[in-house]
Motif scaffolding. Structure first.
Motif, PDB file in Angstrom:
ATOM      1  N   ALA A   1      41.333  33.476  38.491  1.00  0.00           N
ATOM      2  CA  ALA A   1      42.384  34.493  38.548  1.00  0.00           C
ATOM      3  C   ALA A   1      43.612  34.013  37.793  1.00  0.00           C
ATOM      4  O   ALA A   1      43.931  32.825  37.771  1.00  0.00           O
TER       5      ALA A   1
ATOM      6  N   ARG B   1      41.615  47.370  43.703  1.00  0.00           N
ATOM      7  CA  ARG B   1      40.569  47.003  42.742  1.00  0.00           C
ATOM      8  C   ARG B   1      40.556  47.946  41.549  1.00  0.00           C
ATOM      9  O   ARG B   1      40.335  47.527  40.406  1.00  0.00           O
TER      10      ARG B   1
ATOM     11  N   ASN C   1      42.075  39.670  43.229  1.00  0.00           N
ATOM     12  CA  ASN C   1      43.408  39.464  42.660  1.00  0.00           C
ATOM     13  C   ASN C   1      44.088  38.235  43.252  1.00  0.00           C
ATOM     14  O   ASN C   1      43.834  37.874  44.406  1.00  0.00           O
TER      15      ASN C   1
ATOM     16  N   SER D   1      44.374  47.291  39.298  1.00  0.00           N
ATOM     17  CA  SER D   1      44.809  46.121  38.552  1.00  0.00           C
ATOM     18  C   SER D   1      44.044  44.881  38.981  1.00  0.00           C
ATOM     19  O   SER D   1      43.606  44.769  40.128  1.00  0.00           O
ATOM     20  N   ALA D   2      43.909  43.935  38.023  1.00  0.00           N
ATOM     21  CA  ALA D   2      43.397  42.602  38.354  1.00  0.00           C
ATOM     22  C   ALA D   2      44.545  41.610  38.475  1.00  0.00           C
ATOM     23  O   ALA D   2      44.327  40.415  38.650  1.00  0.00           O
TER      24      ALA D   2
END
Length: 281
Positions: A162, A245, A275, A248-249
């Motif tokens: 991440a 989900r 995330n 955005s990541a």
């Protein structure tokens, strides 16, 4: 609503030589470089494992060969030293590349208790989401679960791979005092070049949701930062995770209270998304 400042001068990262924690180290160094903060690396030798190794019935199963062998205390001590040395080298090398001041500390004790005690001296604590796990699970690890439930202040939970640099930043805003602190943090993260902020307004009714949206807009005017809003009225936990989900990541900033029950709900949410998650308590 007056603008609040959240100063971060000391960042502590919990390390255990796992892929997840080393990924957390890279993100912590990047953040320290951006904020001009000191980085503190912490490695804890698990006293429970050492106690277990003293029992004649204690055995371990290799994660790769599935063979059973005696759990040896001397081998475990050697592994702790090797892991700590490897982590120490990683911190020195990465921090030198980014010109980040750092120090490294090793403790022996109950892992979660030692991390929580040390983190009391830090403005931000960074932990990997799953720690040492060869099962492929993405669910939150036991040590991280305890930290999420009990730690006050800012806590960043990172899954391996991440990145904090992915945008937009997502903020969950419910009008609480913790939400106002979270807004200050999210605005700071989103002020990167080409930064964007998406605000999930969580409320019991549409009237409160609109009021919370107005609060956020007034605050962001100070920073000349725009935002997109998503109104979540009485949304269930599963619905919020799904919306994140799809949206955005990037990092998700979440305000939270001190109740342990809420900590369990946070753990469930964190388990459902990949995330980076920044908790503000």
């Amino acid at each position: 609503m007056a603008a609040e400042q959240t100063a971060i001068r000391r960042i502590m990262v919990a390390l255990d030589a796992s892929e997840s924690s080393l990924s957390a180290l890279h993100n912590a160094v990047d953040l320290a470089a951006r904020l001009g903060a000191q980085l503190i690396g912490l490695y804890v030798e698990d006293i429970n494992l050492l106690r277990l190794a003293q029992l004649p019935i204690a055995h371990e199963v290799s994660a790769f060969s599935q063979t059973l062998r005696r759990l040896d205390g001397l081998d475990l001590e050697r592994q702790f030293r090797d892991d700590a040395a490897r982590v120490h080298r990683a911190i020195l090398n990465i921090c030198a590349e980014r010109n980040v001041p750092c120090r490294f500390e090793v403790f022996r004790g109950l892992v979660a208790a030692e991390l929580l005690a040390a983190a009391a001296q830090a403005d931000l604590m960074v932990v990997g989401k799953i720690g040492r796990s060869y099962s492929g699970t993405k669910r939150i690890g036991s040590i991280t679960r305890m930290i999420v439930s009990r730690r006050t202040g800012l806590t960043l939970i990172l899954q391996s791979g991440a990145l904090l640099t992915i945008l937009p930043v997502v903020l969950l805003y419910d009008g609480s005092p913790q939400a106002r602190k979270s807004l200050a943090v999210a605005a700071h993260l989103a002020r990167a070049p080409q930064g964007r902020l998406t605000v999930f307004v969580v409320a019991d009714n549409r009237q409160d949701a609109r009021r919370f949206e107005t609060e956020v807009l007034e605050y962001l005017q100070v920073y000349e930062l725009g935002a997109e809003f998503r109104l979540l009225v009485r949304d269930a936990l599963a619905g919020i995770a799904q919306r994140i989900r799809l949206e955005s990541a990037g990092p998700v900033v979440i305000p939270c209270g001190a109740q342990e029950q809420e900590g369990e709900q946070l753990c469930a949410l964190i388990s459902e998304i990949s995330n980076p998650v920044l908790l503000v308590r």
